[in-house]
Each structure stands twice: as C-alpha cells, then as structure tokens.
Design a protein around this motif. Structure first.
Motif, PDB file in Angstrom:
ATOM      1  N   ASP A 113      -6.535   2.646   6.248  1.00 14.59           N
ATOM      2  CA  ASP A 113      -7.717   3.218   5.418  1.00 14.59           C
ATOM      3  C   ASP A 113      -8.584   1.960   4.790  1.00 14.59           C
ATOM      4  OD1 ASP A 113      -9.829   5.016   4.687  1.00 14.59           O
ATOM      5  OD2 ASP A 113      -8.771   5.145   2.765  1.00 14.59           O
ATOM      6  N   HIS A 160      -8.426  -0.845  -2.766  1.00  9.75           N
ATOM      7  CA  HIS A 160      -7.065  -0.265  -3.245  1.00  9.75           C
ATOM      8  C   HIS A 160      -7.145  -0.172  -5.009  1.00  9.75           C
ATOM      9  CE1 HIS A 160      -2.694  -0.076  -3.260  1.00  9.75           C
ATOM     10  NE2 HIS A 160      -2.708  -0.947  -3.943  1.00  9.75           N
ATOM     11  N   ARG A 162       6.618   6.500   0.664  1.00  7.00           N
ATOM     12  CA  ARG A 162       5.291   5.878   0.758  1.00  7.00           C
ATOM     13  C   ARG A 162       4.887   4.696   0.346  1.00  7.00           C
ATOM     14  NH1 ARG A 162       4.297   7.471   4.040  1.00  7.00           N
ATOM     15  NH2 ARG A 162       1.999   7.453   3.856  1.00  7.00           N
ATOM     16  N   GLU A 199      -9.946   8.320  10.477  1.00  7.95           N
ATOM     17  CA  GLU A 199     -10.081   7.287   9.403  1.00  7.95           C
ATOM     18  C   GLU A 199     -11.260   6.566   9.865  1.00  7.95           C
ATOM     19  OE1 GLU A 199      -7.225   5.048   7.513  1.00  7.95           O
ATOM     20  OE2 GLU A 199      -5.466   6.432   8.484  1.00  7.95           O
ATOM     21  N   THR A 257       0.811  -1.085   0.028  1.00  2.93           N
ATOM     22  CA  THR A 257      -0.122  -0.007  -0.063  1.00  2.93           C
ATOM     23  C   THR A 257       0.568   1.355  -0.110  1.00  2.93           C
ATOM     24  OG1 THR A 257       0.014  -0.082   2.305  1.00  2.93           O
ATOM     25  CG2 THR A 257      -1.874  -1.161   1.201  1.00  2.93           C
ATOM     26  N   MET A 316      -6.255   3.588  -5.681  1.00  2.00           N
ATOM     27  CA  MET A 316      -4.946   3.781  -5.658  1.00  2.00           C
ATOM     28  C   MET A 316      -4.393   2.923  -6.684  1.00  2.00           C
ATOM     29  SD  MET A 316      -3.132   5.853  -3.942  1.00  2.00           S
ATOM     30  CE  MET A 316      -3.803   6.039  -2.537  1.00  2.00           C
ATOM     31  N   SER A 328      -0.702   4.307   6.431  1.00  2.21           N
ATOM     32  CA  SER A 328      -1.966   5.038   6.479  1.00  2.21           C
ATOM     33  C   SER A 328      -3.165   4.478   5.378  1.00  2.21           C
ATOM     34  CB  SER A 328      -1.819   6.381   6.126  1.00  2.21           C
ATOM     35  OG  SER A 328      -1.112   6.942   7.106  1.00  2.21           O
ATOM     36  N   GLU A 329      -2.483   4.195   4.292  1.00  2.00           N
ATOM     37  CA  GLU A 329      -3.701   3.552   3.316  1.00  2.00           C
ATOM     38  C   GLU A 329      -3.863   2.319   3.663  1.00  2.00           C
ATOM     39  OE1 GLU A 329      -4.586   2.090  -1.088  1.00  2.00           O
ATOM     40  OE2 GLU A 329      -2.586   2.066  -0.503  1.00  2.00           O
TER      41      GLU A 329
END
Lengths: 160, 390
Positions: free
Chosen positions: B106, B263, B245, B132, B98, B267, B102-103
């Motif tokens: 989430d 995802h 990241r 979140e 990810t 993303m 943080s992602e």
C-alpha cells in the motif's frame, strides 16, 4: 530419502509405505526397499507406540535411577551396563558424562516393586557403588510429543 | 440516512473481496474441513513466541523509529545478502519495517501513483492488488496468466500491456493462489523490459522461502533492477507469524523515504513486540522454518498425487502452500463446485474466481493443514467428484 523416511517413522511408526511414497514423491517399491535395508542393517531396531500412562487406569510406576559404577580394567563400564540391561524391569540404560555413570529408567507396578528391585538386584551387582532413585511424577513431553495440549482457539476458516 | 453521499465514490465502487462472501457461507456450517485458509497451520515456533514474551517482560513497549528497529533492519539486510536473494541494501535508509507486506505494498503504491497512472499486475492473484491500486487512485491493468505455462509470466505478456501511462509492475512469485514461479529466462526478459520502458517493479516475495525446487535470486538482483525495484517480504508465511503482522520493504533510499512519509503519518511504526519476535526469527529460527517447509512439501506431493488420481488436473506448484486445481472436468463452474462441495461434503475450497475472473475453472486448496485433515478432505472430494461425473 533415508533420513526423510526415518523422520517420518519416528513421528508415526504406523505410517504406510504408500503414504511415505506419496509424501516423498517416490514409488512404493523404493520405500519398501529402503525400510528393509534399514531394518536389516540394524538402524531400525523396532517400532513402538507412545503411550500416555496417565490416561490409563492402572498406571505403572516409573523411576529414573542414577548409578555410580567402578569401571573394570577390561571392559570399562560395559560389563555392568550390559548386566543391568538384561533385567526386564529396566527399559533404558545410558552411559553418561557428569556426576554419575549410568542412567536407567526402571518400571514397576508399585513403588515397592521398584524399591525392592533397587535394593535386591541393582545395588548388589559387583561394580555398582551407589544408586539414587527418582520417581517420575508427571510426564509433559515424550518422543517429541507434548502430552498436554494447549486449548484450541478459533482459527479463521477462510483467509486470503 | 443516505450514507452513500458521505462514502467516497471510489470506495463505494470497490467490490468486497470474493473470499469474504464465501467466508460467511462457511461460517454458518459445522464440521467443515477448510482448505480455504491462507496461513500456516503451525503456531509460531516457540523460540519466537518466547522472544516476544521476553520483549514484553523487559518492558519494551514503546514506539520504534518509523523505519523500524535498526537491529531488525540490519538483520534483514544480512539475510537478503546471505540467503540467496543476492541483493544488498543499506539498513540505515533502504529498508522499512511495515505492518505486514500488505501495508508495504500500500505504501509503495501510494508513494508512486499519480491519479490515472497504470500499474500492471498478473491474475489470478492475491485479492488485494487490484483494490490497493484503485485506492491509490491508479488504474489496475491485469494480465491473465493461464494453465498452459502453469500460471507463469512472460515478458511478452507484459509488453502487450505497457502504455505511456504505465508506471509500475507488480510481481508475486511464488504466487498466491497458483504456486507459480518464474524461471531465469523469464526474469531476465522481464528485467530488460522494465529497464527499457523505465518502469518500477514491485516484487512481493512473501512466499520465497516456500520454494520447493531450485530457488532463484530476487529479480532485484538482475542487471539494472536494483535501482528500480521495491522488494517486499515478511515473516507471516515462512515463520508462521501471520498474527504478528510484520513485513518489510527494501529499495532505493529515495523510494523508501517516500514510503516512510506515508507510514509515519498513518501507522507510525510496526509493533515493537512483533519486531523483536521477527528479529529472533531471522537470528535463530531457520531450523524451525525449514522443518515446516519440509512438511509443506510432503503434503503438496501427497495432495497433487491424490487430485491427479481422482481426475482433477493439477500441476505441481513450485512454491507457496496452495494448489490451483482445475475442476472443469466436473462441468461445474468454480463457484458451483465450491458451493456444492461445501454443501454435500463439508469441505471448503476457495473458488478461483475470487482471485480474478481468469481463475474460472479452478479452485484454490491450501495445504497448510495436517496430512490427516488433507486425507479426509481428499477422500470427500474424491467421492464428490465421482458423484458429479456419474
């Protein structure tokens, strides 16, 4: 603790005993005792500053010299190496593997001074069969320190 | 124009991170020594940066699979097995790469939460958890941890908060901002509780490498836990890779698959350059990582000693790179302490209340700074505290 202390002194030989003690969470007496024993035992041979010669006005000349030696029956390379090490112009002497035998670092005020040391003192030692002199042009890293830092960039002052 | 009629209600109600306000204040001043950061002061080890550059040179600039590079997932699963996390995952379908932890968090929350589901988390904590959970339309249920047991967490505290609506518990140990960890007994009891009440555990172990005393295996390895744990971790802290990241989540394939759906639509994948850099980190950068960890530990020792000498109570955190320092002896609130310290001595710390209201009376100081800076900062804080007490 010995290794940690040695590492800290290698990074900064002026670090105080109290800072070492605080970093390693031990008492100052213990640090002192350990350093004393390292000095007495010959592990620590001295303390020195890392100097960036280029930042000085009259920077000295440094050369790395490769020396071929014909070893002697009794002492191998030792007698010649020890003899070379006695010269004050020579700051480092290593016996190494590979295409030549000894690697020296030689210092002088001028190019000529180093050249004449090689011609008159070094080459004439019994057992030295050849030398190759490399003058040092620029230093990038010394004693684990990078001498020309990259420029800074903006680091956030507060992050989660 | 009235934009509020356009902005979603639950986003309008979301407060801005408490850190943000302080950040703006700090940015207006010069010559500030900041202990307010949450990232390493080291640049990423060179071999990792070099691997990222080489990846670009080779022209590796495409998407990767949604789950991430298989080679990286394999390396992550090897790492979790070999490096004392004691838990095995199948890299093919039980691991997702990810954009940071943080992602991953989430995705996990959005994959799990139905409107109104309750998620238990412990405060003081990382600033994102509460928000979140709300953004995923869940109900955050906080547990306040405290200095009496060094901000650790007992199963008993969790049990008090469990209701029929509870779906999951978020754990973050070592903890940002407190540096707290859990012991074996606490993890055993929490595991039993999760099994008994059939709850999912989200364990954010981003600071696991930065544990200075004995490090226990992941809670995912405790009896009955692997099937109900989503393990979250990343490269930002231990490998000084915050800007890359890249993080990951591991768990049962059904849960990873659900997270993958979100995802892939949002993303798509984490940056391939960052993924290849992360691969190098796991393969060849352990030594660099341990060197940084050792330095953090020494700075922590120094920092704790100085704070205690100046009369600010501060226990020695077992992990992370934060100290949670009690400032009540100055008779100032967290925010006043932080603001006055900034004004008078130009040292920035983060008020404990930024991490939850129970952080009142504390400030967070980061020791991912050079010891030279830490020395100057502590000298200034010492002077400030002395003035306050006089």
């Amino acid at each position: 603790m010995r290794e940690s202390i040695l590492k800290l002194l290698q990074q900064n030989s002026r670090i105080s005993n109290s800072e070492i003690a605080a970093r390693l969470d031990v008492c100052e007496d213990e640090v002192k005792k350990c350093i004393d024993s390292l000095e007495e035992g010959g592990v620590i041979k001295g303390y020195t500053a890392v100097i960036n010669d280029e930042a000085l006005e009259n920077s000295a000349v440094k050369a790395i010299i490769e020396v071929k030696v014909s070893p002697s029956r009794d002492g191998g390379f030792d007698p010649v190496a020890k003899k070379i090490a006695k010269f004050s112009q020579v700051s480092e002497v290593y016996l190494i593997s590979g295409g030549y035998d000894l690697r020296l670092v030689v210092n002088g005020q001028t190019l000529n001074e180093v050249a004449s040391f090689v011609a008159r003192k070094l080459s004439t030692i019994d057992g030295v069969t050849s030398t190759r002199t490399h003058f040092l042009l620029k230093k990038y890293k010394q004693a684990n320190m990078i001498l020309h830092e990259d420029e800074d960039f903006e680091r956030l002052k507060i992050t989660p | 124009m009235d934009y509020n009629k356009f902005i979603a209600q639950h986003i309008q109600e979301l407060p801005k991170s408490g850190i943000r306000k302080f950040f703006d204040l700090v940015n207006l001043m010069d010559n500030v020594i900041s202990l307010g950061v949450g990232e390493p002061d080291f640049a990423t080890p060179w071999e990792i940066r070099e691997a990222a550059i080489y990846s670009l040179e080779k022209g590796h600039t495409s998407y990767t699979s949604n789950l991430g590079l298989l080679s990286l997932r394999k390396e992550i699963c090897r790492y979790l097995k070999d490096e004392d996390f004691n838990v095995e995952y199948n890299p093919v379908d039980e691991c997702i790469i990810t954009v940071g932890v943080s992602e991953a968090l989430d995705l996990a929350l959005r994959a799990l939460i139905n409107i109104g589901d309750e998620v238990i988390y412990h405060e003081p904590c990382y600033v994102s958890y509460n928000a979140e959970i709300k953004m995923a339309h869940g109900v955050p249920v906080k547990i306040e941890t405290n200095i009496d047991n060094e901000f650790s967490l007992d199963a008993k505290q969790i049990a008090e908060k469990i209701t029929p609506k509870t779906k999951a518990i978020i754990l973050n140990f070592p903890c940002n901002p407190t540096g707290a960890t859990l012991n074996n007994e606490q993890m055993t009891e929490i595991s039993k509780l999760a099994v008994e009440h059939d709850l999912i555990v989200l364990t954010d172990e981003i600071y696991s490498e930065l544990t200075y005393e004995e490090r226990l295996p992941s809670i995912a390895s405790y009896p009955g836990m692997r099937e109900r744990t989503i393990f979250l971790h990343g490269f930002s802290k231990a490998y000084a890779m915050t800007g890359f990241r890249v993080g990951f989540a591991c768990g049962p394939k059904e849960l990873i698959d659900a997270m993958m759906k979100i995802h892939q639509y949002t993303m798509l994948c984490a940056s391939i350059t960052s993924q290849e850099a992360a691969l190098e980190a796991l393969r060849n950068s352990k030594k660099s990582m341990l060197m940084m960890k050792n330095e953090y530990m020494q700075r922590r020792n120094y920092f704790v000693k100085r704070f205690n000498e100046m009369g600010l109570r501060c226990y020695k955190p077992r992990g992370s790179f934060y100290l949670f320092v009690e400032v009540t002896s100055t008779k100032l609130s967290s925010l006043d302490f932080a603001e006055k310290l900034l004004e008078e001595e130009r040292v920035a710390v983060v008020p404990g209340t930024a991490f939850g209201s129970c952080g009142e009376g504390f400030v967070r100081c980061c020791y991912a700074m050079s010891l030279e800076e830490i020395k100057v900062a502590t000298d200034r804080i010492e002077r400030f505290v002395k003035n306050m007490k006089d």
